[in-house]
Design an enzyme around this catalytic site. Structure first.
Site, PDB file in Angstrom:
ATOM      1  N   LYS A  34       0.851  -1.200   0.000  1.00  0.00           N
ATOM      2  CA  LYS A  34       0.000   0.000   0.000  1.00  0.00           C
ATOM      3  C   LYS A  34       0.889   1.253   0.000  1.00  0.00           C
ATOM      4  CE  LYS A  34      -0.393  -0.369   5.027  1.00  0.00           C
ATOM      5  NZ  LYS A  34      -1.243  -0.828   6.132  1.00  0.00           N
ATOM      6  N   ARG A 129     -10.882  -0.343  14.797  1.00  0.00           N
ATOM      7  CA  ARG A 129     -10.806   0.504  13.620  1.00  0.00           C
ATOM      8  C   ARG A 129     -11.780  -0.120  12.628  1.00  0.00           C
ATOM      9  NH1 ARG A 129      -4.799   1.243  11.234  1.00  0.00           N
ATOM     10  NH2 ARG A 129      -5.385  -0.827  10.520  1.00  0.00           N
ATOM     11  N   TYR A 251      15.276  29.536   9.810  1.00  0.00           N
ATOM     12  CA  TYR A 251      14.061  30.202  10.291  1.00  0.00           C
ATOM     13  C   TYR A 251      13.962  30.121  11.803  1.00  0.00           C
ATOM     14  CZ  TYR A 251      12.221  30.357   5.522  1.00  0.00           C
ATOM     15  OH  TYR A 251      12.024  30.614   4.199  1.00  0.00           O
ATOM     16  N   MET A 299      11.810  24.361   3.641  1.00  0.00           N
ATOM     17  CA  MET A 299      11.095  23.629   2.592  1.00  0.00           C
ATOM     18  C   MET A 299      12.038  22.861   1.683  1.00  0.00           C
ATOM     19  SD  MET A 299       8.366  24.990  -0.250  1.00  0.00           S
ATOM     20  CE  MET A 299       7.092  25.498   0.870  1.00  0.00           C
TER      21      MET A 299
HETATM   22  C1  LIG Z   1      -0.433  -1.905   6.698  1.00  0.00           C
HETATM   23  C2  LIG Z   1      -1.022  -3.206   7.111  1.00  0.00           C
HETATM   24  C3  LIG Z   1      -0.198  -4.315   7.343  1.00  0.00           C
HETATM   25  C4  LIG Z   1       1.309  -4.249   7.318  1.00  0.00           C
HETATM   26  O1  LIG Z   1       1.777  -3.727   8.545  1.00  0.00           O
HETATM   27  P1  LIG Z   1       3.346  -3.574   8.836  1.00  0.00           P
HETATM   28  O2  LIG Z   1       3.400  -3.092  10.226  1.00  0.00           O
HETATM   29  O3  LIG Z   1       3.858  -2.571   7.854  1.00  0.00           O
HETATM   30  O4  LIG Z   1       3.943  -4.905   8.639  1.00  0.00           O
HETATM   31  C5  LIG Z   1      -0.815  -5.524   7.614  1.00  0.00           C
HETATM   32  N1  LIG Z   1      -2.165  -5.625   7.687  1.00  0.00           N
HETATM   33  C6  LIG Z   1      -2.975  -4.565   7.493  1.00  0.00           C
HETATM   34  C7  LIG Z   1      -4.443  -4.735   7.597  1.00  0.00           C
HETATM   35  C8  LIG Z   1      -2.432  -3.329   7.202  1.00  0.00           C
HETATM   36  O5  LIG Z   1      -3.244  -2.276   7.039  1.00  0.00           O
END
Ligand SMILES: *Cc1c(COP(=O)(O)O)cnc(C)c1O
Length: 355
Positions: A34, A129, A251, A299
């Site tokens: 992802k 969640r 800054y 930046m």
């Molecule tokens: C992002 C995610 C993972 C991977 O988690 P890591 O800590 O990066 O290994 C696994 N399962 C779900 C549902 C996720 O959203």
């Protein structure tokens, strides 16, 4: 050309997958790609990780792009579908989906019989969640089992504290109680659980961060876990200046020199994905030597202390993270985690790929 660029090592990605394998000899792996493969590039990471039995990600268009590029492995959409009109495309491309709530179950009423959709039913065991609450889970499972368009069902949950002292047992107990007797495959483990809890491995593991060579645990680095960081972010000094006692940097003038000193100006800033909250003292490497950042990150630039690096000059190589500068330590200094820094690599940073 601006001297900032990121390098992604495909050999490191492959190595990290082999580390996953060593930890989970009996499970199949859904490589989590992802967020543009945690900033490493979707197609690049998918190719390097093609030894995995599948991929997991959120974005339907990215999943379709993988199919169109010829990836035939399992592809799981981790948040499932958002709108009913996504269903035909999911079915057409043979994607698997997470089903985590009643609204999604209703969307699956539209599923044609024989669609052969693969689903991962997500149970909320304490993360609070996504996922069916324990009381709703039996009905949800029955609904999926009686849906003629659904061909395969895997049970799934996600751990809230696999990387912390609280661990996973409290969630495992609940999961076992609900899954008990269903006789269905299961997918539980993220990276932290892959590394720490063999009892969670089951049928499919879902490692993300460890594939990129970064530790899921605070206080440790990927290298210490036998992983190889896949991303290096590097740049060069584009200016060097001498400060006298009392001169400030950047800054807000947050850093003031206590004595005469040299500082280097690095072509990298928060618009490149470097964290603005990194305070004075965040580790950075100049000419192969560890030093520290000075003052506020701006930046497009940040400043580095050149004390003890007399050979540093305009053009000196600077490593922001990767190699000798663990991204975990940069993240910790900035009050965040390696995950966030890797994902936040800005599109304007050119990426080079190497073995
Ligand atoms: C992002 C995610 C993972 C991977 O988690 P890591 O800590 O990066 O290994 C696994 N399962 C779900 C549902 C996720 O959203």
């Amino acid at each position: 050309m601006r001297p900032l660029f990121a390098t992604i090592s495909t050999a490191a990605l492959k190595h990290n997958l082999s580390v996953v394998r060593r930890h989970v000899p009996r499970s199949r792996t859904l490589a989590v790609i992802k967020a543009n493969a945690y900033g490493h590039g979707l197609m690049r990471a998918a190719s390097a990780l093609s030894g995995a039995e599948g991929y997991a990600l959120l974005e339907l268009d990215a999943a379709v792009a993988l199919r169109e590029a010829g990836f035939g492995q399992r592809i799981l959409l981790l948040e499932g579908l958002f709108e009913p009109r996504e269903l035909p495309e999911i079915v057409r491309h043979g994607l698997a989906i997470v089903v985590h709530g009643r609204d999604q179950l209703r969307m699956l009423d539209e599923l044609p019989p024989g669609a052969a959709l693969e689903v991962f039913v997500k149970i909320n065991t304490g993360m609070n969640r996504l996922g069916f609450p324990p009381a709703q889970f039996p009905d949800a499972l029955r609904s999926l089992q009686s849906n003629p368009g659904v061909s395969r069902i895997t049970l799934m949950t996600h751990f809230a504290s696999a990387d912390e002292a609280r661990g996973v047992q409290w969630q495992m107990d609940l999961f076992e109680r609900l899954a008990n007797g269903a006789g269905l495959p299961a997918s539980l483990a993220n990276s932290a659980a892959v590394l720490r809890y063999p009892g969670t491995h089951r049928d499919w593991v879902r490692p993300g961060i460890m594939l990129y060579g970064c530790s899921p645990f605070t206080g440790s680095t990927g290298v210490e876990l036998g992983l190889r960081p896949a991303m290096t972010l590097e740049s060069r000094l584009i200016a060097v200046r001498d400060l006298g006692r009392g001169d400030t940097v950047g800054y807000g003038g947050l850093f003031a020199a206590e004595r005469d000193m040299r500082v280097g100006v690095v072509a990298c800033g928060y618009a490149d994905g470097y964290p603005r909250h990194a305070p004075t003292g965040t580790p950075v490497e100049v000419e192969g030597r560890m030093t520290r950042t000075l003052g506020r990150v701006s930046m497009d630039m940040l400043c580095a202390d050149l004390a003890g690096i007399p050979e540093a000059r305009v053009g000196s190589r600077v490593v922001l993270w990767g190699g000798g500068v663990p991204v975990e330590q940069v993240a910790e200094a900035a009050g965040t985690v390696g995950y966030e820094l890797l994902c936040a690599l800005a599109p304007r940073v050119p990426v080079r790929e190497r073995e």
